[in-house]
Scaffold this active site. Structure first.
Site, PDB file in Angstrom:
ATOM      1  CG  HIS A 171      -9.979  40.348  43.447  1.00 26.72           C
ATOM      2  ND1 HIS A 171      -9.253  40.918  44.471  1.00 26.72           N
ATOM      3  CD2 HIS A 171     -10.569  41.372  42.783  1.00 26.72           C
ATOM      4  CE1 HIS A 171      -9.391  42.243  44.424  1.00 26.72           C
ATOM      5  NE2 HIS A 171     -10.172  42.541  43.405  1.00 26.72           N
ATOM      6  CB  CYS A 218      -3.774  37.625  47.413  1.00 25.72           C
ATOM      7  SG  CYS A 218      -3.734  39.361  46.944  1.00 25.72           S
ATOM      8  NE  ARG A 276       0.365  40.423  45.824  1.00 21.72           N
ATOM      9  CZ  ARG A 276      -0.007  40.817  47.026  1.00 21.72           C
ATOM     10  NH1 ARG A 276      -0.115  39.916  48.005  1.00 21.72           N
ATOM     11  NH2 ARG A 276      -0.253  42.087  47.277  1.00 21.72           N
TER      12      ARG A 276
END
Length: 240
Positions: free
Chosen positions: A127, A205, A214
């Site tokens: 993340h 991300c 990405r």
């Protein structure tokens, strides 16, 4: 003394009450939205940090126990990852799987990619915002930076590769479409090619608070060390 509202006509009074009611609704919605942001940004990071610390400690404890047979299943911790560029205390558990549930536990390993140190592409994701945000500043990595992976039996040191044609100081990452799965192939972006090198791919991300693209970094295994043994020199910064 009569209030201003009391001097209004019935129609104006109804309009005044309606406007005040709408204003109170907007205030309530705003407060709820703020609480949601606080929860997403702070509370999930706090809880993920505690969870990941416990996973790391449990993993280290398990390494002194007899080796258990069988391949790891989703959610299992398989190692630890260190990236000096992301902080002197940056140390995250590596877990099997890259679904949301696994990524809340640490940095996730793409199950069909190579294991740490193996020939092929050891591909991981994390993340960039919320849930501990381990890869929040992954874009800061530069060519030549080290990514150290610790497993039960070895330390593996990967070195971040430069982008083709890059000049010194240029960014090391590239941006791709979210659907571009070729980055996690055995030889990244080369379908059907048999791997001969030991590579790493880091995925997150982009932008940090979005997911329109990405952010990808590639690296190559440059050395490894057996365990037990001294701390690798590439991790000397963690003890200074």
């Amino acid at each position: 003394m009569r209030s201003a509202a009391g001097s209004l006509s019935p129609w104006a009074r109804r309009r005044h009450l309606f406007v005040r009611g709408v204003g109170e609704v907007f205030i309530t919605v705003g407060v709820l939205a703020l609480l949601l942001v606080v929860y997403q940004v702070f509370y999930t990071n706090f809880e993920a940090g505690r969870r990941q610390d416990a996973i790391r400690d449990d993993l280290r404890d398990s390494w002194v126990q007899p080796v258990s047979a069988g391949a790891p299943i989703k959610g299992d911790a398989i190692g630890l990852i260190y990236i000096e560029r992301l902080g002197r205390k940056w140390e995250k558990p590596l877990v099997e799987g890259v679904e949301l549930k696994q990524l809340a536990r640490g940095v996730g390993h793409f199950p069909r990619s190579a294991q740490p140190g193996q020939v092929g592409n050891f591909a991981v994701a994390g993340h960039r915002a919320t849930q501990g945000e381990p890869f929040a500043y992954l874009d800061r990595l530069r060519a030549g930076d080290r990514v150290v992976v610790e497993t039960r039996t070895r330390w593996f040191v990967y070195t971040i590769d430069p982008q083709p044609g890059a000049k010194p100081g240029d960014r090391a990452y590239k941006l791709v479409d979210p659907s571009y799965g070729e980055v996690v192939l055995p030889v990244p972006e080369q379908p059907g090619v048999k791997p001969t090198e030991r590579r790493i791919t880091l995925v997150t991300c982009n932008p940090r608070w979005g997911s329109s693209t990405r952010l990808i970094l590639y690296g190559t295994l440059t050395t490894s060390y057996p365990k037990p043994g001294p701390l690798p020199p590439e991790l000397a910064y963690t003890t200074s």
